[in-house]
Scaffold this motif. Structure first.
Motif, PDB file in Angstrom:
ATOM      1  N   SER A   1     -48.627   4.248 -10.924  1.00  0.00           N
ATOM      2  CA  SER A   1     -47.671   3.221 -11.347  1.00  0.00           C
ATOM      3  C   SER A   1     -46.523   3.058 -10.350  1.00  0.00           C
ATOM      4  CB  SER A   1     -47.141   3.507 -12.755  1.00  0.00           C
ATOM      5  OG  SER A   1     -46.237   4.584 -12.735  1.00  0.00           O
ATOM      6  N   GLY A   2     -45.735   2.007 -10.567  1.00  0.00           N
ATOM      7  CA  GLY A   2     -44.600   1.723  -9.701  1.00  0.00           C
ATOM      8  C   GLY A   2     -44.901   0.632  -8.684  1.00  0.00           C
ATOM      9  N   TYR A   3     -43.970   0.465  -7.763  1.00  0.00           N
ATOM     10  CA  TYR A   3     -44.040  -0.613  -6.770  1.00  0.00           C
ATOM     11  C   TYR A   3     -43.347  -0.101  -5.518  1.00  0.00           C
ATOM     12  CZ  TYR A   3     -43.906  -5.604  -5.328  1.00  0.00           C
ATOM     13  OH  TYR A   3     -44.095  -6.809  -4.700  1.00  0.00           O
ATOM     14  N   SER A   4     -44.007  -0.185  -4.371  1.00  0.00           N
ATOM     15  CA  SER A   4     -43.422   0.311  -3.125  1.00  0.00           C
ATOM     16  C   SER A   4     -43.244  -0.816  -2.121  1.00  0.00           C
ATOM     17  CB  SER A   4     -44.284   1.432  -2.527  1.00  0.00           C
ATOM     18  OG  SER A   4     -45.618   1.002  -2.309  1.00  0.00           O
ATOM     19  N   VAL A   5     -42.140  -0.731  -1.369  1.00  0.00           N
ATOM     20  CA  VAL A   5     -41.757  -1.750  -0.388  1.00  0.00           C
ATOM     21  C   VAL A   5     -41.595  -1.075   0.967  1.00  0.00           C
ATOM     22  CG1 VAL A   5     -39.990  -3.433   0.267  1.00  0.00           C
ATOM     23  CG2 VAL A   5     -40.566  -3.103  -2.160  1.00  0.00           C
TER      24      VAL A   5
ATOM     25  N   ASP B   1     -33.560   0.019 -11.586  1.00  0.00           N
ATOM     26  CA  ASP B   1     -34.977   0.392 -11.549  1.00  0.00           C
ATOM     27  C   ASP B   1     -35.491   0.658 -10.142  1.00  0.00           C
ATOM     28  OD1 ASP B   1     -35.518   0.471 -14.247  1.00  0.00           O
ATOM     29  OD2 ASP B   1     -35.991  -1.661 -14.386  1.00  0.00           O
ATOM     30  N   ARG B   2     -34.579   0.808  -9.179  1.00  0.00           N
ATOM     31  CA  ARG B   2     -34.991   1.254  -7.846  1.00  0.00           C
ATOM     32  C   ARG B   2     -34.677   2.743  -7.739  1.00  0.00           C
ATOM     33  NH1 ARG B   2     -33.695  -3.574  -3.453  1.00  0.00           N
ATOM     34  NH2 ARG B   2     -34.606  -5.267  -4.682  1.00  0.00           N
ATOM     35  N   LEU B   3     -35.689   3.517  -7.396  1.00  0.00           N
ATOM     36  CA  LEU B   3     -35.590   4.972  -7.427  1.00  0.00           C
ATOM     37  C   LEU B   3     -35.334   5.534  -6.033  1.00  0.00           C
ATOM     38  CD1 LEU B   3     -38.699   5.648  -9.688  1.00  0.00           C
ATOM     39  CD2 LEU B   3     -36.352   5.150 -10.403  1.00  0.00           C
ATOM     40  N   ASP B   4     -34.724   6.704  -5.997  1.00  0.00           N
ATOM     41  CA  ASP B   4     -34.560   7.424  -4.737  1.00  0.00           C
ATOM     42  C   ASP B   4     -35.943   7.907  -4.291  1.00  0.00           C
ATOM     43  OD1 ASP B   4     -34.029   9.132  -2.636  1.00  0.00           O
ATOM     44  OD2 ASP B   4     -32.355  10.141  -3.641  1.00  0.00           O
TER      45      ASP B   4
ATOM     46  N   GLU C   1     -38.755   1.500  -0.152  1.00  0.00           N
ATOM     47  CA  GLU C   1     -38.185   1.412  -1.491  1.00  0.00           C
ATOM     48  C   GLU C   1     -39.261   1.762  -2.520  1.00  0.00           C
ATOM     49  OE1 GLU C   1     -36.584  -2.457  -2.233  1.00  0.00           O
ATOM     50  OE2 GLU C   1     -35.211  -2.381  -0.519  1.00  0.00           O
ATOM     51  N   ILE C   2     -38.827   2.404  -3.595  1.00  0.00           N
ATOM     52  CA  ILE C   2     -39.696   2.685  -4.736  1.00  0.00           C
ATOM     53  C   ILE C   2     -39.061   2.046  -5.968  1.00  0.00           C
ATOM     54  CG2 ILE C   2     -40.754   4.433  -6.197  1.00  0.00           C
ATOM     55  CD1 ILE C   2     -41.883   4.379  -3.363  1.00  0.00           C
ATOM     56  N   HIS C   3     -39.783   1.142  -6.615  1.00  0.00           N
ATOM     57  CA  HIS C   3     -39.332   0.475  -7.835  1.00  0.00           C
ATOM     58  C   HIS C   3     -40.073   1.090  -9.017  1.00  0.00           C
ATOM     59  CE1 HIS C   3     -37.879  -3.354  -5.538  1.00  0.00           C
ATOM     60  NE2 HIS C   3     -37.880  -2.285  -4.751  1.00  0.00           N
ATOM     61  N   ARG C   4     -39.374   1.261 -10.123  1.00  0.00           N
ATOM     62  CA  ARG C   4     -39.903   2.014 -11.254  1.00  0.00           C
ATOM     63  C   ARG C   4     -41.221   1.447 -11.787  1.00  0.00           C
ATOM     64  NH1 ARG C   4     -36.938   5.432 -14.099  1.00  0.00           N
ATOM     65  NH2 ARG C   4     -35.010   4.411 -13.434  1.00  0.00           N
ATOM     66  N   ALA C   5     -41.313   0.131 -11.918  1.00  0.00           N
ATOM     67  CA  ALA C   5     -42.530  -0.489 -12.459  1.00  0.00           C
ATOM     68  C   ALA C   5     -42.936  -1.652 -11.567  1.00  0.00           C
ATOM     69  CB  ALA C   5     -42.303  -0.946 -13.902  1.00  0.00           C
ATOM     70  N   LEU C   6     -42.453  -2.847 -11.885  1.00  0.00           N
ATOM     71  CA  LEU C   6     -42.694  -4.007 -11.049  1.00  0.00           C
ATOM     72  C   LEU C   6     -41.522  -4.191 -10.093  1.00  0.00           C
ATOM     73  CD1 LEU C   6     -44.028  -6.388 -13.849  1.00  0.00           C
ATOM     74  CD2 LEU C   6     -45.361  -4.958 -12.267  1.00  0.00           C
ATOM     75  N   TRP C   7     -41.567  -5.289  -9.315  1.00  0.00           N
ATOM     76  CA  TRP C   7     -40.449  -5.600  -8.431  1.00  0.00           C
ATOM     77  C   TRP C   7     -39.154  -5.635  -9.233  1.00  0.00           C
ATOM     78  CZ3 TRP C   7     -38.980  -6.223  -3.498  1.00  0.00           C
ATOM     79  CH2 TRP C   7     -37.764  -6.881  -3.264  1.00  0.00           C
ATOM     80  N   ALA C   8     -38.108  -4.960  -8.744  1.00  0.00           N
ATOM     81  CA  ALA C   8     -36.849  -4.869  -9.477  1.00  0.00           C
ATOM     82  C   ALA C   8     -35.689  -5.334  -8.607  1.00  0.00           C
ATOM     83  CB  ALA C   8     -36.606  -3.431  -9.925  1.00  0.00           C
TER      84      ALA C   8
END
Length: 297
Positions: free
Chosen positions: A74-78, A131-134, A118-125
């Motif tokens: 799960s999550g979303y990476s940029v 909802d953007r995680l370290d 970047e790591i977003h908790r679920a979808l693009w945030a």
């Protein structure tokens, strides 16, 4: 079972800018580089998923974004400030190469080349959503992308990108009429490149590769490499170039559905290779392997 996570850069990486307050602003990602410069360094998917965004992006030059299903973790990476090597809606696996760090510093405000992750908790945030995680604690226990256990499959289907990938490598390319409709059916998963010589060495060798010979219908390879270093793109579908033989991970006596064939114009006795042809052979094969998400060494 926890889905596999991989570091986005391989050995030698360092964190050049952390998640959090930076120069009076909040930095919503983690920047990676390496001592001595990171331009051109391979960038790898931190988890498996589907390419959701790719190409030009304000503030990043170019980027790749991956949407990770629950099965992938799960999550979303940029991935910002990179040159993409994947296509929109393509499936990628954890640890698979997806691009390389853009060597042009002007794509990110004349800052030294680096990867912004970047790591977003679920979808693009949005930036201020919370909802953007370290990424650093999120990556705790991540695997090295160049160790065994990475993605075995980088592309499924016909390699419609062949001409573009070779041109992006700075190689000369001729696209033959009808190449996108030529072949003996569709590829399955593509696992590599098989390199041949034509055993002829003449200016019309490509005709045999395209049209075939008695007892073997053409096309006989996707690409022909001329003595001047020019690649001819003959076909995008399966070609009859991989005959009898075996290799770990490939079907015995039937690799045609899993490998791209290159026929280099040469007698094959070692006497007529040209330096420009040999250089193009190595660079072209490496570019294709990178596109497939595999090591190009």
């Amino acid at each position: 079972m926890t889905a596999a996570r991989y570091w986005p850069l391989g050995a030698g990486r360092i964190v050049t800018s952390s998640f959090g307050n930076r120069a009076g602003e909040f930095h919503y990602g983690l920047d990676f580089g390496r001592p001595g410069g990171s331009a051109g360094m391979a960038v790898n998917a931190v988890q498996g998923g589907w390419i959701d965004r790719v190409g030009p992006a304000t503030g990043f030059g170019r980027w790749v974004c991956i949407d990770h299903s629950e099965a992938d973790g799960s999550g979303y990476s940029v991935y910002g400030h990179i040159v993409p090597e994947v296509d929109l809606h393509q499936r990628v696996e954890a640890g698979q190469r997806i691009g390389h760090i853009d060597p042009d510093p002007w794509t990110n405000g004349n800052v030294a080349p680096h990867l912004h992750l970047e790591i977003h908790r679920a979808l693009w945030a949005p930036a201020d959503s919370g909802d953007r995680l370290d990424p650093l604690p999120w990556l705790a226990g991540a695997r090295e992308p160049d160790q065994e256990g990475g993605a075995p499959m980088g592309w499924t289907g016909d390699p419609i990108w062949l001409a573009d990938v070779l041109r992006d490598e700075g190689l000369n390319v001729i696209e033959h009429d009808g190449w996108k409709d030529r072949g003996h059916g569709d590829f399955r998963d593509i696992r590599g490149v098989l390199c041949h010589h034509t055993a002829g060495g003449g200016s019309n060798d490509w005709r045999i590769v395209q049209n075939g010979r008695p007892g073997l219908e053409g096309p006989l390879a996707q690409l022909v490499l001329e003595r001047d270093g020019t690649f001819r793109v003959i076909a995008v579908g399966v070609c009859w170039h991989a005959g009898r033989g075996s290799w770990p991970g490939w079907p015995t006596d039937n690799a045609n559905y899993h490998v791209i064939g290159i026929e280099a114009v040469s007698r094959g006795d070692g006497s007529d290779w040209t330096p420009v042809q040999l250089d193009a052979y190595k660079r072209g094969a490496a570019a294709i392997m990178r596109k497939l998400g595999r090591r190009a060494a």
